[in-house]
Enzyme design. Structure first.
Site, PDB file in Angstrom:
ATOM      1  N   GLU A  32      -9.632   5.113   0.328  1.00 31.84           N
ATOM      2  CA  GLU A  32      -9.698   3.658   0.167  1.00 31.84           C
ATOM      3  C   GLU A  32     -10.949   3.128   0.861  1.00 31.84           C
ATOM      4  O   GLU A  32     -11.289   3.577   1.961  1.00 31.84           O
ATOM      5  CB  GLU A  32      -8.436   3.051   0.789  1.00 31.84           C
ATOM      6  CG  GLU A  32      -8.344   1.547   0.737  1.00 31.84           C
ATOM      7  CD  GLU A  32      -7.130   1.048   1.503  1.00 31.84           C
ATOM      8  OE1 GLU A  32      -6.429   0.171   0.981  1.00 31.84           O
ATOM      9  OE2 GLU A  32      -6.877   1.538   2.636  1.00 31.84           O
ATOM     10  N   HIS A  34     -13.373   1.144   3.168  1.00 27.41           N
ATOM     11  CA  HIS A  34     -13.223   0.541   4.495  1.00 27.41           C
ATOM     12  C   HIS A  34     -14.508  -0.186   4.885  1.00 27.41           C
ATOM     13  O   HIS A  34     -14.962  -0.101   6.024  1.00 27.41           O
ATOM     14  CB  HIS A  34     -12.859   1.603   5.533  1.00 27.41           C
ATOM     15  CG  HIS A  34     -11.427   2.005   5.506  1.00 27.41           C
ATOM     16  ND1 HIS A  34     -10.904   2.816   4.513  1.00 27.41           N
ATOM     17  CD2 HIS A  34     -10.385   1.709   6.335  1.00 27.41           C
ATOM     18  CE1 HIS A  34      -9.604   2.996   4.737  1.00 27.41           C
ATOM     19  NE2 HIS A  34      -9.273   2.345   5.820  1.00 27.41           N
ATOM     20  N   ASP A  43      -8.084   6.740   6.556  1.00 29.60           N
ATOM     21  CA  ASP A  43      -6.620   6.813   6.480  1.00 29.60           C
ATOM     22  C   ASP A  43      -6.117   8.254   6.388  1.00 29.60           C
ATOM     23  O   ASP A  43      -4.924   8.516   6.609  1.00 29.60           O
ATOM     24  CB  ASP A  43      -6.107   6.028   5.272  1.00 29.60           C
ATOM     25  CG  ASP A  43      -6.290   4.530   5.422  1.00 29.60           C
ATOM     26  OD1 ASP A  43      -6.742   4.095   6.497  1.00 29.60           O
ATOM     27  OD2 ASP A  43      -5.989   3.795   4.469  1.00 29.60           O
ATOM     28  N   HIS A 119      -1.695   4.951   6.206  1.00 33.42           N
ATOM     29  CA  HIS A 119      -2.031   3.950   5.181  1.00 33.42           C
ATOM     30  C   HIS A 119      -0.819   3.039   5.017  1.00 33.42           C
ATOM     31  O   HIS A 119       0.248   3.492   4.585  1.00 33.42           O
ATOM     32  CB  HIS A 119      -2.373   4.668   3.876  1.00 33.42           C
ATOM     33  CG  HIS A 119      -2.677   3.796   2.713  1.00 33.42           C
ATOM     34  ND1 HIS A 119      -3.745   2.927   2.677  1.00 33.42           N
ATOM     35  CD2 HIS A 119      -2.064   3.678   1.503  1.00 33.42           C
ATOM     36  CE1 HIS A 119      -3.782   2.317   1.507  1.00 33.42           C
ATOM     37  NE2 HIS A 119      -2.761   2.745   0.784  1.00 33.42           N
ATOM     38  N   GLU A 121       0.325   0.876   3.004  1.00 28.65           N
ATOM     39  CA  GLU A 121       1.020   0.747   1.730  1.00 28.65           C
ATOM     40  C   GLU A 121       1.930   1.942   1.401  1.00 28.65           C
ATOM     41  O   GLU A 121       2.785   1.866   0.536  1.00 28.65           O
ATOM     42  CB  GLU A 121       0.012   0.548   0.594  1.00 28.65           C
ATOM     43  CG  GLU A 121      -0.656  -0.813   0.584  1.00 28.65           C
ATOM     44  CD  GLU A 121      -1.941  -0.878   1.418  1.00 28.65           C
ATOM     45  OE1 GLU A 121      -2.069  -0.082   2.386  1.00 28.65           O
ATOM     46  OE2 GLU A 121      -2.806  -1.704   1.110  1.00 28.65           O
ATOM     47  N   HIS A 175      -7.782  -4.159   8.468  1.00 37.75           N
ATOM     48  CA  HIS A 175      -8.346  -3.173   7.546  1.00 37.75           C
ATOM     49  C   HIS A 175      -9.869  -3.119   7.674  1.00 37.75           C
ATOM     50  O   HIS A 175     -10.568  -4.096   7.394  1.00 37.75           O
ATOM     51  CB  HIS A 175      -7.972  -3.514   6.099  1.00 37.75           C
ATOM     52  CG  HIS A 175      -8.579  -2.583   5.097  1.00 37.75           C
ATOM     53  ND1 HIS A 175      -8.173  -1.278   4.949  1.00 37.75           N
ATOM     54  CD2 HIS A 175      -9.591  -2.750   4.210  1.00 37.75           C
ATOM     55  CE1 HIS A 175      -8.880  -0.697   4.015  1.00 37.75           C
ATOM     56  NE2 HIS A 175      -9.761  -1.568   3.562  1.00 37.75           N
ATOM     57  N   GLU A 180      -9.670   0.554  13.343  1.00 38.80           N
ATOM     58  CA  GLU A 180      -9.999   1.760  12.575  1.00 38.80           C
ATOM     59  C   GLU A 180     -11.432   2.213  12.839  1.00 38.80           C
ATOM     60  O   GLU A 180     -11.695   3.424  12.934  1.00 38.80           O
ATOM     61  CB  GLU A 180      -9.796   1.513  11.080  1.00 38.80           C
ATOM     62  CG  GLU A 180      -8.330   1.418  10.675  1.00 38.80           C
ATOM     63  CD  GLU A 180      -8.169   1.187   9.191  1.00 38.80           C
ATOM     64  OE1 GLU A 180      -7.458   1.971   8.546  1.00 38.80           O
ATOM     65  OE2 GLU A 180      -8.757   0.217   8.670  1.00 38.80           O
TER      66      GLU A 180
END
Length: 251
Positions: A32, A34, A43, A119, A121, A175, A180
């Site tokens: 994904e 970032h 992730d 992650h 989700e 995010h 992160e």
């Protein structure tokens, strides 16, 4: 690393797991975006790193290869699927994949599992996968246990205060932000280019979702808050707490 399943030959692996006393850690992440300053795989890399460190702290844990593809990126937590590189699967695909991996390990003799999620989700997909695997194994007369966690739930308010001394905007907009980015600066600095980091205020969203998703809701950078105050030192604070608390809990 000796804790990694894929680095073992099959004879050594069989000797370690056939009596069921090894715990298997399965990192689950996503590919994904970032932001322009960071690679597509935090992730995956973050839960895999944590898994290996947790396993190194004990004598009875092995780490499986990480599951890299996660459930669909959502606008209000990951920026959505508008960005090239974000490569996601359906909830059914992820659930079935994790379910099948757990049961494959069960056939080898393993009976206890730890899913480390990286992650947001993925969460409910992993709940379904774990629940189905436990029930299916029980139908075959085998009792297994699956522990499911997301690493960020092991970060204390005290550490949050150190990482965000000017105030924490909340997990929903982290995010590609300070948290992160700091972890990646610690474990994979070669995959972070802070000269490309975009300074933006925390994203604001309405209290509902819309389908099809509206790209105008998401900042152009793809991040939902600014990563500019990220440092490797902050990443070390976060990781040390997560690893020590997860290891203590699992033991």
């Amino acid at each position: 690393m000796k804790c990694k399943v894929e680095n073992l030959d099959w004879v050594s692996y069989e000797r370690l797991v056939s009596n069921g006393d090894r715990k298997i850690i399965i990192p689950v992440g996503a590919i994904e975006q970032h932001g322009p300053h960071m690679s597509l795989n935090p992730d995956v890399l973050i839960p895999d790193y944590i898994a290996c460190r947790v396993a190194e702290s004990a004598q009875n844990m092995l780490v499986s290869p990480p599951i890299a593809y996660g459930y669909k990126s959502q606008v209000k937590s990951g920026g959505g699927n508008f960005f090239p590189g974000t490569t996601c699967v359906s909830s059914q695909s992820l659930e079935n994949y994790v379910h099948d991996v757990i049961l494959a390990f069960v056939e080898h003799g393993n009976r206890e599992f730890l899913l480390i999620n990286g992650h947001f989700e993925n969460s409910m997909c992993l709940v379904e996968a774990a629940d189905r695997a436990v029930r299916q194994a029980r139908l075959a007369g085998i009792d297994i246990k699956v522990i499911l966690l997301s690493y960020w739930d092991f970060i204390s308010e005290e550490t949050i205060g150190k990482v965000f001394p000017d105030g924490f905007s909340g997990w929903a907009v982290e995010h590609g932000g300070v948290l992160e980015t700091s972890i990646m600066l610690k474990i994979h600095p070669e995959l972070v280019d802070m000269s490309r980091a975009v300074d933006i205020p925390p994203a604001e969203f309405p209290p509902y979702d819309v389908f099809p998703p509206d790209p105008s809701w998401v900042p152009e950078s793809g991040t939902l808050s600014s990563p500019l105050k990220a440092t490797a030192e902050k990443g070390e604070w976060i990781l040390e707490e997560c690893i020590s608390r997860i290891a203590a809990t699992f033991r």
